[in-house]
Design a protein around this motif. Structure first.
Motif, PDB file in Angstrom:
ATOM      1  N   VAL A 160      66.377  54.700  45.203  1.00 32.41           N
ATOM      2  CA  VAL A 160      66.482  53.146  45.468  1.00 32.41           C
ATOM      3  C   VAL A 160      66.532  53.041  46.877  1.00 32.41           C
ATOM      4  CG1 VAL A 160      68.128  51.268  45.568  1.00 32.41           C
ATOM      5  CG2 VAL A 160      68.202  52.938  43.507  1.00 32.41           C
ATOM      6  N   ASN A 161      65.195  52.276  47.387  1.00 29.77           N
ATOM      7  CA  ASN A 161      65.221  51.726  48.605  1.00 29.77           C
ATOM      8  C   ASN A 161      64.213  50.798  48.855  1.00 29.77           C
ATOM      9  OD1 ASN A 161      62.642  53.153  48.774  1.00 29.77           O
ATOM     10  ND2 ASN A 161      63.565  55.013  49.315  1.00 29.77           N
ATOM     11  N   LYS A 162      63.672  50.204  49.915  1.00 27.74           N
ATOM     12  CA  LYS A 162      62.658  49.172  50.020  1.00 27.74           C
ATOM     13  C   LYS A 162      61.352  49.666  50.221  1.00 27.74           C
ATOM     14  CE  LYS A 162      66.045  45.982  51.720  1.00 27.74           C
ATOM     15  NZ  LYS A 162      66.632  45.153  52.676  1.00 27.74           N
ATOM     16  N   ASP A 163      61.279  50.889  50.247  1.00 30.86           N
ATOM     17  CA  ASP A 163      59.805  51.570  50.573  1.00 30.86           C
ATOM     18  C   ASP A 163      58.999  51.760  49.224  1.00 30.86           C
ATOM     19  OD1 ASP A 163      60.797  52.060  53.063  1.00 30.86           O
ATOM     20  OD2 ASP A 163      61.361  54.158  52.651  1.00 30.86           O
ATOM     21  N   ARG A 164      57.793  51.792  49.536  1.00 32.79           N
ATOM     22  CA  ARG A 164      56.662  51.842  48.452  1.00 32.79           C
ATOM     23  C   ARG A 164      56.871  53.590  47.967  1.00 32.79           C
ATOM     24  NH1 ARG A 164      50.774  49.760  49.154  1.00 32.79           N
ATOM     25  NH2 ARG A 164      51.714  48.116  48.207  1.00 32.79           N
ATOM     26  N   LYS A 165      56.640  53.479  46.707  1.00 31.33           N
ATOM     27  CA  LYS A 165      57.075  54.854  46.117  1.00 31.33           C
ATOM     28  C   LYS A 165      55.618  55.292  45.449  1.00 31.33           C
ATOM     29  CE  LYS A 165      61.668  53.509  45.582  1.00 31.33           C
ATOM     30  NZ  LYS A 165      61.681  52.232  46.362  1.00 31.33           N
ATOM     31  N   THR A 166      55.629  56.577  45.634  1.00 33.40           N
ATOM     32  CA  THR A 166      54.136  57.043  45.010  1.00 33.40           C
ATOM     33  C   THR A 166      54.657  57.907  43.784  1.00 33.40           C
ATOM     34  OG1 THR A 166      54.410  59.309  46.152  1.00 33.40           O
ATOM     35  CG2 THR A 166      53.312  57.645  47.219  1.00 33.40           C
ATOM     36  N   LYS A 167      53.442  58.033  42.869  1.00 30.61           N
ATOM     37  CA  LYS A 167      53.649  58.902  41.599  1.00 30.61           C
ATOM     38  C   LYS A 167      54.450  60.280  42.066  1.00 30.61           C
ATOM     39  CE  LYS A 167      51.333  60.942  37.945  1.00 30.61           C
ATOM     40  NZ  LYS A 167      50.320  62.096  37.969  1.00 30.61           N
ATOM     41  N   ARG A 168      53.972  60.747  43.011  1.00 29.29           N
ATOM     42  CA  ARG A 168      54.402  62.174  43.404  1.00 29.29           C
ATOM     43  C   ARG A 168      55.957  62.161  43.819  1.00 29.29           C
ATOM     44  NH1 ARG A 168      53.501  63.877  48.523  1.00 29.29           N
ATOM     45  NH2 ARG A 168      54.838  65.796  48.772  1.00 29.29           N
ATOM     46  N   GLU A 169      56.084  61.252  44.561  1.00 34.23           N
ATOM     47  CA  GLU A 169      57.571  61.112  44.934  1.00 34.23           C
ATOM     48  C   GLU A 169      58.431  60.666  43.692  1.00 34.23           C
ATOM     49  OE1 GLU A 169      57.692  59.108  49.463  1.00 34.23           O
ATOM     50  OE2 GLU A 169      57.064  57.666  47.840  1.00 34.23           O
ATOM     51  N   ILE A 170      58.317  60.008  42.961  1.00 35.55           N
ATOM     52  CA  ILE A 170      59.139  59.622  41.685  1.00 35.55           C
ATOM     53  C   ILE A 170      59.082  60.783  40.576  1.00 35.55           C
ATOM     54  CG2 ILE A 170      59.014  58.172  39.587  1.00 35.55           C
ATOM     55  CD1 ILE A 170      57.456  55.863  41.186  1.00 35.55           C
ATOM     56  N   SER A 171      57.791  61.585  40.515  1.00 36.63           N
ATOM     57  CA  SER A 171      57.979  62.572  39.565  1.00 36.63           C
ATOM     58  C   SER A 171      58.928  63.747  40.265  1.00 36.63           C
ATOM     59  CB  SER A 171      56.729  63.356  39.662  1.00 36.63           C
ATOM     60  OG  SER A 171      55.885  62.391  38.744  1.00 36.63           O
ATOM     61  N   GLU A 172      58.973  63.840  41.531  1.00 37.47           N
ATOM     62  CA  GLU A 172      59.819  64.959  42.286  1.00 37.47           C
ATOM     63  C   GLU A 172      61.106  64.486  42.052  1.00 37.47           C
ATOM     64  OE1 GLU A 172      58.179  65.283  46.187  1.00 37.47           O
ATOM     65  OE2 GLU A 172      56.419  66.471  45.719  1.00 37.47           O
ATOM     66  N   PHE A 173      61.456  63.234  42.234  1.00 34.68           N
ATOM     67  CA  PHE A 173      62.791  62.872  42.264  1.00 34.68           C
ATOM     68  C   PHE A 173      63.314  63.197  40.756  1.00 34.68           C
ATOM     69  CE2 PHE A 173      65.030  58.969  40.290  1.00 34.68           C
ATOM     70  CZ  PHE A 173      66.176  59.332  40.564  1.00 34.68           C
ATOM     71  N   ILE A 174      62.668  62.892  39.745  1.00 36.24           N
ATOM     72  CA  ILE A 174      62.942  62.973  38.376  1.00 36.24           C
ATOM     73  C   ILE A 174      63.161  64.546  37.974  1.00 36.24           C
ATOM     74  CG2 ILE A 174      62.512  62.692  35.811  1.00 36.24           C
ATOM     75  CD1 ILE A 174      61.141  60.064  36.710  1.00 36.24           C
ATOM     76  N   HIS A 175      62.306  65.496  38.537  1.00 37.85           N
ATOM     77  CA  HIS A 175      62.388  67.058  38.474  1.00 37.85           C
ATOM     78  C   HIS A 175      63.461  67.405  39.116  1.00 37.85           C
ATOM     79  CE1 HIS A 175      58.792  68.195  36.261  1.00 37.85           C
ATOM     80  NE2 HIS A 175      57.910  67.197  36.722  1.00 37.85           N
ATOM     81  N   SER A 176      64.074  66.870  40.274  1.00 32.04           N
ATOM     82  CA  SER A 176      65.235  67.301  40.953  1.00 32.04           C
ATOM     83  C   SER A 176      66.316  66.875  40.314  1.00 32.04           C
ATOM     84  CB  SER A 176      65.159  66.461  42.393  1.00 32.04           C
ATOM     85  OG  SER A 176      65.709  65.257  42.234  1.00 32.04           O
ATOM     86  N   LEU A 177      66.432  66.299  39.221  1.00 30.53           N
ATOM     87  CA  LEU A 177      67.508  65.984  38.437  1.00 30.53           C
ATOM     88  C   LEU A 177      67.555  66.893  37.321  1.00 30.53           C
ATOM     89  CD1 LEU A 177      67.448  62.187  38.433  1.00 30.53           C
ATOM     90  CD2 LEU A 177      68.722  63.701  40.085  1.00 30.53           C
ATOM     91  N   SER A 178      66.717  67.658  36.952  1.00 33.48           N
ATOM     92  CA  SER A 178      66.631  68.601  35.431  1.00 33.48           C
ATOM     93  C   SER A 178      67.299  69.943  36.133  1.00 33.48           C
ATOM     94  CB  SER A 178      65.230  68.867  35.333  1.00 33.48           C
ATOM     95  OG  SER A 178      64.586  67.660  34.970  1.00 33.48           O
TER      96      SER A 178
END
Length: 106
Positions: free
Chosen positions: A88-106
């Protein structure tokens, strides 16, 4: 991706009690949301164990306040009713950033 507005169950807390979910907070006027939306089917395909739910910030401002969503697009990951991470932030998010975020939770 399921749109919260079109789901039969309108109690978000009850809806996310079981299973893994990614809440995608967005708005039609948000250019950063429109930027990432075309990549969302690929992100969903990468994480089939998650149910992705799109929540329109303007239509459900009360839910956004409850979840303390102040910037969009925002992503909150839920596992059996418990929040395990948020992007959660006000920045534009990339596909890579979102994927890395979800992977980091696994």
């Amino acid at each position: 991706m399921k749109e919260f507005a079109k789901m039969a169950e309108t109690n978000l807390t009850h809806l996310i009690t079981k299973g893994k979910h990614v809440l995608f907070f967005t708005a039609t006027w948000c250019s950063d949301c429109r930027f990432i939306k075309p990549a969302m089917p690929e992100i969903e395909a990468e994480f089939p164990e998650y149910e992705f739910i799109e929540i329109d910030r303007d239509q459900y401002i009360d839910i956004c306040e409850e979840w303390e969503i102040f910037g969009i697009p925002s992503f909150v990951v839920i596992d059996n009713g418990r929040e395990v991470g948020r992007f959660v932030n006000k920045d534009r998010k990339t596909k890579r950033e979102i994927s890395e975020f979800i992977h980091s939770l696994s």
